[in-house]
Scaffold this active site. Structure first.
Site, PDB file in Angstrom:
ATOM      1  N   GLY A 299     -45.127  86.312 -82.434  1.00 27.55           N
ATOM      2  CA  GLY A 299     -45.752  85.501 -81.396  1.00 27.55           C
ATOM      3  C   GLY A 299     -46.848  84.737 -81.229  1.00 27.55           C
ATOM      4  N   GLU A 341     -45.016  91.067 -86.758  1.00 24.49           N
ATOM      5  CA  GLU A 341     -43.928  90.286 -87.328  1.00 24.49           C
ATOM      6  C   GLU A 341     -44.174  88.810 -87.124  1.00 24.49           C
ATOM      7  OE1 GLU A 341     -40.854  91.676 -84.854  1.00 24.49           O
ATOM      8  OE2 GLU A 341     -40.358  93.318 -85.973  1.00 24.49           O
ATOM      9  N   ARG A 385     -37.353  70.531 -81.379  1.00 19.18           N
ATOM     10  CA  ARG A 385     -38.248  71.383 -80.470  1.00 19.18           C
ATOM     11  C   ARG A 385     -38.701  70.495 -79.515  1.00 19.18           C
ATOM     12  NH1 ARG A 385     -42.458  73.398 -81.487  1.00 19.18           N
ATOM     13  NH2 ARG A 385     -42.129  75.320 -80.385  1.00 19.18           N
ATOM     14  N   CYS A 416     -28.127  59.162 -81.326  1.00 21.87           N
ATOM     15  CA  CYS A 416     -27.859  58.419 -80.092  1.00 21.87           C
ATOM     16  C   CYS A 416     -28.082  59.179 -78.992  1.00 21.87           C
ATOM     17  CB  CYS A 416     -26.215  58.071 -80.504  1.00 21.87           C
ATOM     18  SG  CYS A 416     -26.047  57.123 -81.952  1.00 21.87           S
ATOM     19  N   GLU A 417     -29.282  59.554 -78.659  1.00 17.92           N
ATOM     20  CA  GLU A 417     -29.476  59.550 -77.329  1.00 17.92           C
ATOM     21  C   GLU A 417     -30.950  59.497 -76.873  1.00 17.92           C
ATOM     22  OE1 GLU A 417     -29.233  63.982 -76.445  1.00 17.92           O
ATOM     23  OE2 GLU A 417     -27.973  64.079 -77.974  1.00 17.92           O
ATOM     24  N   TYR A 446     -39.371  77.186 -87.137  1.00 17.63           N
ATOM     25  CA  TYR A 446     -38.191  76.706 -86.308  1.00 17.63           C
ATOM     26  C   TYR A 446     -38.127  75.084 -86.161  1.00 17.63           C
ATOM     27  CZ  TYR A 446     -39.685  81.153 -84.772  1.00 17.63           C
ATOM     28  OH  TYR A 446     -40.016  82.387 -84.634  1.00 17.63           O
TER      29      TYR A 446
END
Ligand code: LLP
Length: 488
Positions: A299, A341, A385, A416-417, A446
């Site tokens: 984290g 981690e 993200r 297409c958005e 990520y």
């Protein structure tokens, strides 16, 4: 404040949005945000570990994700040095994994966390030692548990009563008929096949919701992960494991979120887990010899923009070591071994995504301000993200430098958005042109792992650069890859 299940949403914790105006020089590469081995060459081109991004784009096409190998390895060292030999650093492979990365991690002596059979398979196939792997996940299948146990996994981090029951059954089954892999391992070592109990940790929900600038105690009970500390589930899980001869409790685990800047949330979590450890060895003194690890999860945040101010690993390590040893002494128990981690903090900062600029469109906003939409040849398929968490990124012109004035810009993808945004608010030089290369910083974590083939766009290549040379880590998807699931 909203939080995504794995922790705070980046947007919720970064309140100021580019209020500072354009940077003095758009060509500057802030070392806080960009890989450690980055520079500009004689034409102003970006060079990563000495390799010209224009060459990388020509060889691997664009988008291309470029990993600075020495940056990755140095961040492994930073964590290993910060936490010291008495602690364990496990890289969270969900942030990014490939066979090559698993080998780097093995070289660097780190452990590895996986949370699916797929991640485990990549690690094992790359030759990563199973004994240094921990298996996470809130819904591990029976097959996953069996594969992990047969491989000789370092620990299974249990997340539900159901999983404890499944593992207990598996242990019984194994006792009846030692599995093939145990027999094979025994015949390789020339020993008799003895069955060790399955090593497990208990994932505890400590009731801390961590945010960048604050933490809210007790606010994060309402989610799917772990056993609640306050509700007594953690103690009950430990009781059930202690009662099962085929399972060995080796640690307690807590993970409070992701992209966290403030050590305070970790400190509260550490305090609570040490208390649980002390209560556990009081209730089950027979566990004291093996229950030695306190895993405080991942984290640790990174700088996506110059405004971000993450805590360095050594500061975090010291804060955690201090609190764990103080609490252990107060509770009269042996100081446990700390495990962490980190995923993002190791792999995030050393990778950039290089895109080629296509359509450029100036849109006049209410009030007359103009926003330039700079389209690139990837987008939400290689970096979801921004769309998902409102994440912020830093972008720069990479194929050259420019002294043209800054232009309020938005980097958008080819999908297409309208939510297909890579960098929502940025400044790019006003002479930006079709065919320029631009680079987005800190895309190592990520991004690739959450990529998709939306609109049947191929996934980019991931390329490692080191000492002036590049090597493909994952090749770019081809047209055939895009067709491979068709049954026609
Ligand atoms: N350990 C556990 C049990 C985790 O669930 C995670 C991340 C980590 C370690 C590694 O956390 P890190 O050091 O990378 O923050 N997709 C989101 C992040 C999800 C994190 C999930 N768990 C994002 O793009 O921000």
């Amino acid at each position: 404040m909203r939080a995504h299940p794995a922790g705070p949403r980046h947007a919720d914790v970064v309140q100021e949005r580019h209020s500072s105006g354009p940077p003095r020089d758009l060509n500057t590469l802030d070392p806080k945000v960009w890989p450690r081995n980055i520079s500009r060459g004689p034409d102003g081109e970006m060079r990563l570990a000495g390799v010209d991004v224009r060459d990388l784009a020509a060889t691997h096409r664009t988008p291309v994700m470029v990993m600075d190998e020495a940056d990755f390895r140095s961040r492994c060292h930073d964590f290993a040095d910060a936490f010291g030999s008495a602690a364990a650093v496990h890289y969270a492979s969900k942030a990014f994994l490939s066979g090559e990365i698993a080998r780097w991690l093995d070289d660097e002596g780190l452990g590895l966390d996986v949370c699916s059979e797929g991640e485990l398979a990549v690690a094992l196939r790359a030759g990563f030692p199973a004994g240094r792997i921990a298996f996470h996940g809130s819904n591990k299948s029976e097959r996953e548990l069996r594969t992990a146990v047969d491989a000789g996994i370092g620990a299974i981090v249990v997340d539900s009563y159901y999983e404890i029951a499944r593992l207990a059954e598996l242990a019984l089954e194994r006792a009846d008929e030692p599995s093939r892999s145990v027999r094979e391992a025994a015949s390789r070592n020339g020993s008799t096949a003895t069955l060790e109990p399955i090593p497990v940790m208990v994932r505890v929900t400590v009731g801390v919701e961590a945010h960048t600038h604050e933490f809210i105690a007790t606010a994060h009970e309402d989610q799917k992960f772990g056993f609640s500390l306050t509700g007594g589930d953690a103690a009950e899980a430990i009781r059930r494991i202690a009662a099962c001869a085929g399972l060995r409790l080796v640690g307690l685990h807590s993970h409070i979120g992701s992209q966290i800047f403030d050590p305070a949330g970790f400190e509260v979590a550490a305090h609570r887990v040490v208390r649980l450890l002390a209560d556990t060895v009081t209730e089950h003194p027979e566990l004291a010899d093996t229950l030695t690890t306190l895993d405080l999860g991942g984290g640790l945040g990174i700088a996506y923009t110059s405004a971000d101010d993450p805590t360095p690993p050594d500061v975090m390590a010291k804060a955690l070591a201090d609190i764990v040893s103080r609490e252990a002494q107060l509770a009269g128990i042996a100081v446990p071994r700390i495990a962490v981690e980190p995923g993002r903090a190791i792999v995030g900062p050393g990778t950039v995504t290089v895109y080629e600029v296509g359509t450029i469109k100036d849109v006049v906003l209410d009030g007359g301000m103009v926003r330039r939409y700079v389209s690139v040849d990837g987008g939400m398929s290689d970096n979801i993200r921004t769309a998902l968490y409102d994440a912020e990124y830093t972008v720069t012109l990479a194929s050259r430098t420019s002294d043209a004035p800054p232009m309020t810009s938005r980097v958008v993808g080819k999908h297409c958005e309208s939510g297909d945004i890579v960098v929502r608010d940025c400044y790019l030089p006003s002479d930006i042109a079709v065919g320029d290369l631009i680079a987005v910083a800190a895309t190592g974590a990520y991004c690739y792992v959450m990529s998709s083939n939306y609109n049947r766009v191929p996934r980019p290549a991931v390329v490692a650069v080191r000492d002036g040379a590049d090597r493909t880590v994952l090749r770019r998807e081809t047209d055939d890859d895009l067709m491979r699931l068709e049954t026609w």
